[in-house]
Design an enzyme around this catalytic site. Structure first.
Site, PDB file in Angstrom:
ATOM      1  N   LYS A  51      19.784   2.498  19.133  1.00 26.00           N
ATOM      2  CA  LYS A  51      18.441   2.033  19.761  1.00 26.00           C
ATOM      3  C   LYS A  51      18.864   1.724  21.366  1.00 26.00           C
ATOM      4  CE  LYS A  51      15.223  -0.645  20.853  1.00 26.00           C
ATOM      5  NZ  LYS A  51      14.943  -0.615  22.404  1.00 26.00           N
ATOM      6  N   GLU A 108      27.668  -9.310  21.566  1.00 28.09           N
ATOM      7  CA  GLU A 108      28.302  -9.701  22.907  1.00 28.09           C
ATOM      8  C   GLU A 108      27.260 -10.090  23.751  1.00 28.09           C
ATOM      9  OE1 GLU A 108      28.624  -9.594  26.348  1.00 28.09           O
ATOM     10  OE2 GLU A 108      29.010  -7.555  26.352  1.00 28.09           O
TER      11      GLU A 108
HETATM   12  P1  NDP Z   1      17.498  -8.455  25.041  1.00 32.30           P
HETATM   13  O1  NDP Z   1      18.530  -9.394  24.241  1.00 32.30           O
HETATM   14  O2  NDP Z   1      16.062  -8.981  24.493  1.00 32.30           O
HETATM   15  O3  NDP Z   1      17.659  -6.910  24.981  1.00 32.30           O
HETATM   16  C1  NDP Z   1      19.172  -6.317  24.553  1.00 32.30           C
HETATM   17  C2  NDP Z   1      18.778  -5.451  23.515  1.00 32.30           C
HETATM   18  O4  NDP Z   1      18.163  -6.018  22.385  1.00 32.30           O
HETATM   19  C3  NDP Z   1      17.797  -4.283  24.095  1.00 32.30           C
HETATM   20  O5  NDP Z   1      18.184  -2.894  23.464  1.00 32.30           O
HETATM   21  C4  NDP Z   1      16.290  -4.793  23.614  1.00 32.30           C
HETATM   22  O6  NDP Z   1      15.582  -3.609  23.187  1.00 32.30           O
HETATM   23  C5  NDP Z   1      16.923  -5.041  21.906  1.00 32.30           C
HETATM   24  N1  NDP Z   1      16.030  -6.084  21.298  1.00 32.30           N
HETATM   25  C6  NDP Z   1      15.099  -6.731  21.964  1.00 32.30           C
HETATM   26  N2  NDP Z   1      14.634  -7.334  20.933  1.00 32.30           N
HETATM   27  C7  NDP Z   1      15.109  -7.307  19.795  1.00 32.30           C
HETATM   28  C8  NDP Z   1      14.880  -7.404  18.392  1.00 32.30           C
HETATM   29  N3  NDP Z   1      14.050  -8.365  18.058  1.00 32.30           N
HETATM   30  N4  NDP Z   1      15.681  -6.902  17.627  1.00 32.30           N
HETATM   31  C9  NDP Z   1      16.585  -6.096  17.742  1.00 32.30           C
HETATM   32  N5  NDP Z   1      16.899  -5.659  19.144  1.00 32.30           N
HETATM   33  C10 NDP Z   1      16.051  -6.258  20.076  1.00 32.30           C
HETATM   34  O7  NDP Z   1      17.440  -8.945  26.558  1.00 32.30           O
HETATM   35  P2  NDP Z   1      16.566  -8.510  27.852  1.00 32.30           P
HETATM   36  O8  NDP Z   1      16.457  -7.145  28.219  1.00 32.30           O
HETATM   37  O9  NDP Z   1      15.216  -9.241  27.724  1.00 32.30           O
HETATM   38  O10 NDP Z   1      17.448  -9.428  28.743  1.00 32.30           O
HETATM   39  C11 NDP Z   1      17.175 -10.874  28.856  1.00 32.30           C
HETATM   40  C12 NDP Z   1      18.471 -11.497  29.270  1.00 32.30           C
HETATM   41  O11 NDP Z   1      19.425 -11.113  28.134  1.00 32.30           O
HETATM   42  C13 NDP Z   1      19.318 -11.129  30.573  1.00 32.30           C
HETATM   43  O12 NDP Z   1      18.647 -11.666  31.746  1.00 32.30           O
HETATM   44  C14 NDP Z   1      20.583 -11.444  30.332  1.00 32.30           C
HETATM   45  O13 NDP Z   1      20.598 -12.793  30.618  1.00 32.30           O
HETATM   46  C15 NDP Z   1      20.815 -11.209  29.221  1.00 32.30           C
HETATM   47  N6  NDP Z   1      21.574  -9.763  28.591  1.00 32.30           N
HETATM   48  C16 NDP Z   1      22.840  -9.774  28.552  1.00 32.30           C
HETATM   49  C17 NDP Z   1      23.395  -8.480  28.440  1.00 32.30           C
HETATM   50  C18 NDP Z   1      24.933  -8.424  28.184  1.00 32.30           C
HETATM   51  O14 NDP Z   1      25.487  -7.473  28.780  1.00 32.30           O
HETATM   52  N7  NDP Z   1      25.488  -9.316  27.509  1.00 32.30           N
HETATM   53  C19 NDP Z   1      22.538  -7.322  28.399  1.00 32.30           C
HETATM   54  C20 NDP Z   1      21.128  -7.496  28.592  1.00 32.30           C
HETATM   55  C21 NDP Z   1      20.494  -8.767  28.942  1.00 32.30           C
HETATM   56  P3  NDP Z   1      14.451  -3.454  24.519  1.00 32.30           P
HETATM   57  O15 NDP Z   1      15.041  -3.579  25.776  1.00 32.30           O
HETATM   58  O16 NDP Z   1      13.730  -2.268  23.993  1.00 32.30           O
HETATM   59  O17 NDP Z   1      13.457  -4.562  24.138  1.00 32.30           O
END
Ligand code: NDP
Length: 482
Positions: free
Chosen positions: A176, A251
């Protein structure tokens, strides 16, 4: 252009018939749409993956010998390199990242696939000493169907490290991708099929995290989940998989410190320190977002870095400037809010970059910002911004530096800059982080190097042979022969 799911080597319309707009971060305008997956789409993808494995390890993917599996992954890596430019263009349009970064991502993805392809026929069990009359051995078996929730910051690299390792171990995958970064992943699934990956070994369901992502982590057929993203969503995923005792590798980002001692070689250190916070516009889990500098060289470091920050420019991916736009409006608002509230609290901006005049006003740009004298307990020093914002602060002694470095809830990566080898080794042991770099900061590369966090940065390891072991189930077989 409407993109459908990719299940069992075919484009599949979403069960609910709905699509989600794909926005170009450099303009803020929609340019495509992806299928809005739901629980029923996830069901179909998991069923396809289960069929690839077969009920009695007799499916088309499970039947392949290790050497054939390895060859397929080598072929997949070669195909990724062949399509590298196409993948980079797609990724840059979809996520806003500078083209040069997207090109590196495609190359690193190929490297992951090659690394894990080379591991397949070296993944073996052991024989164990036991009571007389027994031969005991262990075998490493695939876990089954694995789920991969991939974020938008480095989709191709994260696909490589998690899907590459899982396929190498013989599992079948359901991916996903983030709603803001699905196009490269869909294309990769097509390329894998063109290369000869059997139907169902790799399936992609696009859509929203709260729908398709939540359905994937809750699905009973998923036997292992890899998640990269925020601490909040990571906890939701962990709760969902705990219901059925499914292992999870999480992670979850960080607030990684770079410690610069007064004997450091600044000519070597400063370019690396700069790159570690502006690469991918700071949207990097391992970004070096805190800069701890020994007081004797603090003003020199701030002065030299300020000059560089003031020269940094953000612009459209095709211009290949220092940074592209941020990935979406939410991320832009988040970074702005951090910077504005820090300024409102009285924190001092040492330097600020600019946005190129060629950049569209609708794009999600944010200039790079260097803050100085940041109080260690302020939000800016404690929370992950996920943007091009560096928080600098001075320290006096080595003990102070360790206390500051370990003084957040995170623990992903740390960098130490010193000519004193003993100090480097000492600190490597004292810093709470999954990776420590002495006189370098290579978190982005190093496919061979196990990567992951402690504390709120998550648990489990990606990358390297360690990650491959995590995608296997160890079985002990005890044979009594007298
Ligand atoms: P999320 O943690 O919400 O998103 C990461 C992934 O999880 C995406 O594929 C997202 O899908 C998916 N996801 C979201 N909600 C759910 C759920 N309930 N169950 C399962 N999967 C889910 O991060 P955001 O994109 O909202 O970013 C917010 C903050 O998170 C950033 O500002 C940063 O601080 C952190 N982040 C950290 C990352 C890292 O590399 N460690 C990467 C990305 C974000 P979808 O995008 O379709 O919602």
């Amino acid at each position: 252009m409407e993109y459908r799911h990719y299940i069992a080597n075919a484009h599949v319309a979403p069960d609910g018939g709905a699509f989600v707009d794909v926005i170009d971060p450099s303009t803020g305008e929609p340019f495509a749409a992806i299928a809005r997956g739901n629980a029923s789409d996830i069901d179909r993808a998991v069923a396809a993956a289960q069929a690839a494995l077969g009920e009695a390890v007799d499916g088309p993917w499970a039947r392949l010998s290790p050497v054939d599996r390895s060859n397929l992954l080598f072929d997949f890596a070669a195909a990724v390199l062949k399509h590298g430019d196409e993948l980079a263009q797609l990724e840059a349009r979809d996520t806003g990242k500078a083209l040069k970064t997207a090109r590196t991502d495609a190359a690193v993805l190929a490297r992951y696939l090659r690394y894990y392809a080379g591991c397949v026929d070296k993944l073996h069990g052991e024989t164990l000493p036991y009571t007389t009359g027994f031969t005991v051995l262990t075998v490493r078996e695939p876990i089954g169907v694995t789920g991969h929730i991939i974020p938008w910051n480095y989709p191709m690299q994260i696909f490589g490290r998690s899907v590459g390792a899982s396929l190498a171990a013989g599992n079948a995958c359901v991916v996903k991708p983030a709603e803001d970064a699905s196009l490269s992943i869909l294309r990769l699934a097509e390329i894998a099929a063109e290369t000869g990956l059997p139907s169902g070994a790799l399936n992609v369901v696009t859509g929203l995290g709260g729908e398709a992502g939540a359905a994937l982590s809750a699905h009973k057929g998923i036997r292992h989940i890899s998640f990269t993203g925020s601490t909040v969503t990571g906890a939701q995923v962990a709760r969902a998989v705990a219901e059925r005792h499914c292992p999870a590798v999480l992670e979850l980002g960080g607030k990684s410190p770079q410690l610069v001692f007064d004997d450091a070689d600044l000519d070597e250190a400063l370019p690396v320190i700069l790159n570690a916070i502006i690469q991918n516009a700071g949207q990097t889990c391992s970004a070096g977002s805190r800069l701890l500098v020994q007081r004797g060289i603090y003003e020199t470091v701030i002065e030299r870095l300020s000059e560089r920050f003031a020269s940094l420019r953000a612009g459209p991916p095709a211009m290949d400037l220092d940074m592209g736009p941020l990935v979406n409006a939410k991320q832009q608002a988040r970074v702005r809010a951090f910077v504005e509230s820090a300024e409102a609290e009285g924190l001092r901006v040492a330097a600020r970059g600019t946005i190129a005049v060629e950049a569209s006003r609708g794009g999600f740009y944010h200039p790079a910002v260097l803050f100085r004298d940041v109080p260690p307990h302020s939000r800016l020093a404690q929370e992950e911004v996920f943007g091009p914002v560096l928080a600098a602060m001075p320290f006096d002694t080595e003990a102070d530096a360790v206390k500051l470095a370990n003084g957040t809830e995170y623990g992903l990566v740390a960098g130490v800059w010193t000519q004193d080898a003993s100090r480097g080794l000492r600190l490597a042991r004292k810093l709470q982080a999954g990776q420590v770099f002495i006189n370098n900061y290579g978190a982005g590369g190093g496919v061979e190097l196990p990567f992951g966090g402690v504390k709120a940065s998550g648990h489990g390891r990606e990358k390297g042979f360690e990650a491959l072991l995590g995608f296997t189930s160890l079985k002990t077989v005890a044979i009594r022969h007298g």
